[in-house]
Design an enzyme around this catalytic site. Structure first.
Site, PDB file in Angstrom:
ATOM      1  N   SER A 185       0.585  -1.140   0.105  1.00 47.95           N
ATOM      2  CA  SER A 185       0.244   0.084  -0.336  1.00 47.95           C
ATOM      3  C   SER A 185       0.973   1.533  -0.047  1.00 47.95           C
ATOM      4  O   SER A 185       1.565   1.256  -0.907  1.00 47.95           O
ATOM      5  CB  SER A 185      -0.866   0.061   1.281  1.00 47.95           C
ATOM      6  OG  SER A 185      -2.124   0.747   0.690  1.00 47.95           O
ATOM      7  N   LYS A 224       3.655   2.218  -2.765  1.00 45.43           N
ATOM      8  CA  LYS A 224       4.476   3.430  -3.010  1.00 45.43           C
ATOM      9  C   LYS A 224       5.984   4.020  -3.160  1.00 45.43           C
ATOM     10  O   LYS A 224       6.339   3.653  -3.848  1.00 45.43           O
ATOM     11  CB  LYS A 224       3.259   4.822  -2.888  1.00 45.43           C
ATOM     12  CG  LYS A 224       2.179   4.591  -3.265  1.00 45.43           C
ATOM     13  CD  LYS A 224       1.502   5.664  -2.127  1.00 45.43           C
ATOM     14  CE  LYS A 224      -0.336   5.444  -1.490  1.00 45.43           C
ATOM     15  NZ  LYS A 224      -1.415   4.607  -2.368  1.00 45.43           N
ATOM     16  N   HIS A 271      -8.031  -5.936   0.431  1.00 45.52           N
ATOM     17  CA  HIS A 271      -7.375  -5.076   1.003  1.00 45.52           C
ATOM     18  C   HIS A 271      -5.327  -5.728   2.011  1.00 45.52           C
ATOM     19  O   HIS A 271      -5.857  -5.310   3.194  1.00 45.52           O
ATOM     20  CB  HIS A 271      -6.364  -3.710   0.893  1.00 45.52           C
ATOM     21  CG  HIS A 271      -5.867  -2.851   1.046  1.00 45.52           C
ATOM     22  ND1 HIS A 271      -5.221  -2.680  -0.254  1.00 45.52           N
ATOM     23  CD2 HIS A 271      -5.181  -1.331   2.171  1.00 45.52           C
ATOM     24  CE1 HIS A 271      -3.854  -1.391   0.331  1.00 45.52           C
ATOM     25  NE2 HIS A 271      -3.927  -1.153   1.663  1.00 45.52           N
ATOM     26  N   TRP A 276     -10.097   0.796  -4.892  1.00 42.23           N
ATOM     27  CA  TRP A 276      -9.676   1.625  -4.559  1.00 42.23           C
ATOM     28  C   TRP A 276      -7.982   1.773  -5.433  1.00 42.23           C
ATOM     29  O   TRP A 276      -8.127   2.803  -5.134  1.00 42.23           O
ATOM     30  CB  TRP A 276      -9.100   1.594  -2.553  1.00 42.23           C
ATOM     31  CG  TRP A 276      -9.416   3.030  -2.779  1.00 42.23           C
ATOM     32  CD1 TRP A 276      -8.455   3.379  -1.858  1.00 42.23           C
ATOM     33  CD2 TRP A 276      -9.958   3.896  -2.468  1.00 42.23           C
ATOM     34  NE1 TRP A 276      -7.632   4.701  -1.429  1.00 42.23           N
ATOM     35  CE2 TRP A 276      -9.340   4.835  -1.579  1.00 42.23           C
ATOM     36  CE3 TRP A 276     -11.005   4.701  -2.971  1.00 42.23           C
ATOM     37  CZ2 TRP A 276      -9.155   6.734  -1.542  1.00 42.23           C
ATOM     38  CZ3 TRP A 276     -11.351   6.357  -3.103  1.00 42.23           C
ATOM     39  CH2 TRP A 276     -10.370   6.926  -2.367  1.00 42.23           C
TER      40      TRP A 276
HETATM   41  C1  GTR Z   1      -5.446   3.886   2.515  1.00 43.78           C
HETATM   42  C2  GTR Z   1      -4.782   5.315   1.120  1.00 43.78           C
HETATM   43  C3  GTR Z   1      -4.176   4.379  -0.082  1.00 43.78           C
HETATM   44  C4  GTR Z   1      -3.171   3.711   0.735  1.00 43.78           C
HETATM   45  C5  GTR Z   1      -3.805   3.034   2.041  1.00 43.78           C
HETATM   46  C6  GTR Z   1      -2.816   2.501   3.068  1.00 43.78           C
HETATM   47  O1  GTR Z   1      -5.862   4.851   3.084  1.00 43.78           O
HETATM   48  O2  GTR Z   1      -5.865   5.980   0.250  1.00 43.78           O
HETATM   49  O3  GTR Z   1      -3.636   5.335  -0.898  1.00 43.78           O
HETATM   50  O4  GTR Z   1      -2.164   3.683   0.552  1.00 43.78           O
HETATM   51  O5  GTR Z   1      -4.243   3.589   2.807  1.00 43.78           O
HETATM   52  O6  GTR Z   1      -1.614   2.089   2.964  1.00 43.78           O
HETATM   53  O7  GTR Z   1      -2.536   1.105   3.587  1.00 43.78           O
END
Ligand code: GTR
Length: 422
Positions: free
Chosen positions: A260, A264, A402, A351
């Site tokens: 996540s 990045k 996720h 998402w």
């Molecule tokens: C979310 C965010 C994502 C992702 C995520 C995470 O809230 O919108 O971009 O990075 O967090 O890091 O779990």
């Protein structure tokens, strides 16, 4: 007569359906993964401001990968490395993640403890403090490292950027979980290394007063001053500084991995620091692997509003203005070539735009092909739970939500086995 006719019609219809069936099944397999309709409907209802319908993805044109800023066509790996790669790297510093300041600092490593009998004798645990000093201020990044015992040679390593709590990467192994399955990693012959992103920079908007920003920033912040993701990526490089000095580690075979926001970060770390031989982006989504121009799920405008500290200030201007952005994320993946990049998605994690992440990888391939012309992936996504790879590129979409799970790790390690020829 009537009856005979209708029986014939029924038989005709049944045989038509039967003859079409394999074609339908086949086309599903060829077309590969599709977002589950119930998830699309559910998310669209609960988050009506965001698009989850493939049909509503706007038409877009990606910026050219292989044409220089002054219009020259790039057709070989040397020209890519000398001219186009540095141009794109600069564009990402300027427009997305920001620039690391040139403030001088000192750095030292201290092995705080070494336990040769960790994991019931399977590994040696080293707890290493990486200390950064500048103008009387200091910051310490704790790197925890399990090295398999009795390998008889230097081992490859996975460096994980932990964006969750310390209990997700517990060096005492009292708490175990799928996010960092250190035992599994070690049993497959890899060193398992991890650091907390919060050691480098806090994950909240503090006006860049704390963490490494507080230590190294001087003067007014600019539009291209580094954000927190760039700071975490910088932290991954400081861990790499240590790993290259550790005689147990094969420094040419270190993969940087994140989930996540950590995903990045892993991509940007590998773009900035070419010592990483592989980058793994687990469900990194917007600002990571996913193409911004698709505006599917999370968008630039939203991410900057929710996490104003992650990117540089210049990135804000591309919110609701994606088509003008001089880069898209296929160019970030291309920066990692010819080293390996592995991208993952989860089927219910719309998402983070699974299709946009796959297309990003697919559109980065012309650069990978400059180095290995046999690198080729289908323009269609692979089916669920069916990893694909070619050359130094790979992808999977796992079933479920996720997260980073052992299922992901096993496919990631399969890819690393291939890349590192284990
Ligand atoms: C979310 C965010 C994502 C992702 C995520 C995470 O809230 O919108 O971009 O990075 O967090 O890091 O779990």
């Amino acid at each position: 007569m009537e009856k005979k006719r209708s029986t014939a019609a029924v038989i005709f219809l049944i045989s038509l359906v039967l003859s079409l069936l394999p074609a339908v099944v086949l086309s599903q397999a060829v077309q590969g993964w599709k977002a589950p309709q119930d998830v699309v409907e559910k998310l669209s209802k609960s988050q009506p401001r965001y698009n989850y319908y493939e049909e509503k993805v706007p038409a877009y044109t990606l910026p050219e990968l292989l044409v220089t800023l002054d219009g020259k066509k790039i057709d070989n790996s040397d020209a890519w490395t000398r001219i186009r790669r540095p141009e794109i790297l600069e564009l990402f510093r300027e427009n997305v993640y920001g620039r690391v300041p040139e403030t001088p600092y000192e750095k030292s490593f201290r092995i705080v403890s070494e336990n040769r009998n960790a994991m019931g004798g399977a590994a040696t645990l080293k707890e290493v403090d990486i200390e950064i000093l500048s103008e009387g201020k200091s910051l310490t990044i704790r790197l925890n490292l399990f090295v398999p015992n009795n390998a008889g040679k230097k081992v490859p390593a996975f460096l994980v950027i932990n964006n969750r709590g310390t209990d997700q990467a517990d060096p005492s192994r009292k708490i175990k979980n799928e996010f960092w399955p250190a035992e599994e990693i070690v049993s497959r012959g890899y060193a398992a290394a991890v650091f907390q992103n919060s050691d480098v920079d806090p994950d909240n908007f503090d006006d860049f007063k704390n963490g490494i920003h507080g230590l190294l920033d001087r003067g007014e912040r600019k539009g291209d001053s580094w954000g927190t993701i760039a700071a975490w990526a910088w932290g991954a490089s400081r861990c790499m500084d240590y790993l290259v000095t550790d005689s147990d580690i094969d420094a040419g075979k270190v993969a940087v991995l994140g989930h996540s926001r950590g995903g990045k970060t892993a991509l940007w770390a590998a773009a900035e620091d070419q010592r990483f031989a592989m980058a793994v982006s687990n469900e990194s989504g917007c600002g990571g692997a996913a193409l911004a121009r698709r505006k599917f799920g999370e968008t630039i405008e939203t991410i900057n509003r929710a996490f104003p500290h992650w990117f540089c200030r210049n990135y804000v201007q591309w919110g609701n203005n994606e088509d003008s952005m001089p880069v898209d994320m296929h160019m970030l993946l291309a920066l990692i070539a010819p080293r390996a990049v592995y991208v993952t998605s989860a089927s219910e994690d719309l998402w983070a735009d699974p299709r946009g992440s796959y297309l990003s990888l697919y559109n980065s391939l012309p650069v990978f092909r400059l180095f290995d012309r046999n690198t080729s992936l289908s323009d269609q996504m692979p089916p669920l739970n069916s990893p694909v790879n070619s050359g130094n590129t790979g992808y999977h979409v796992r079933d479920g939500v996720h997260n980073l799970l052992v299922k992901d790790w096993n496919w990631i390690m399969d890819m690393a086995d291939k890349v590192f020829r284990l």
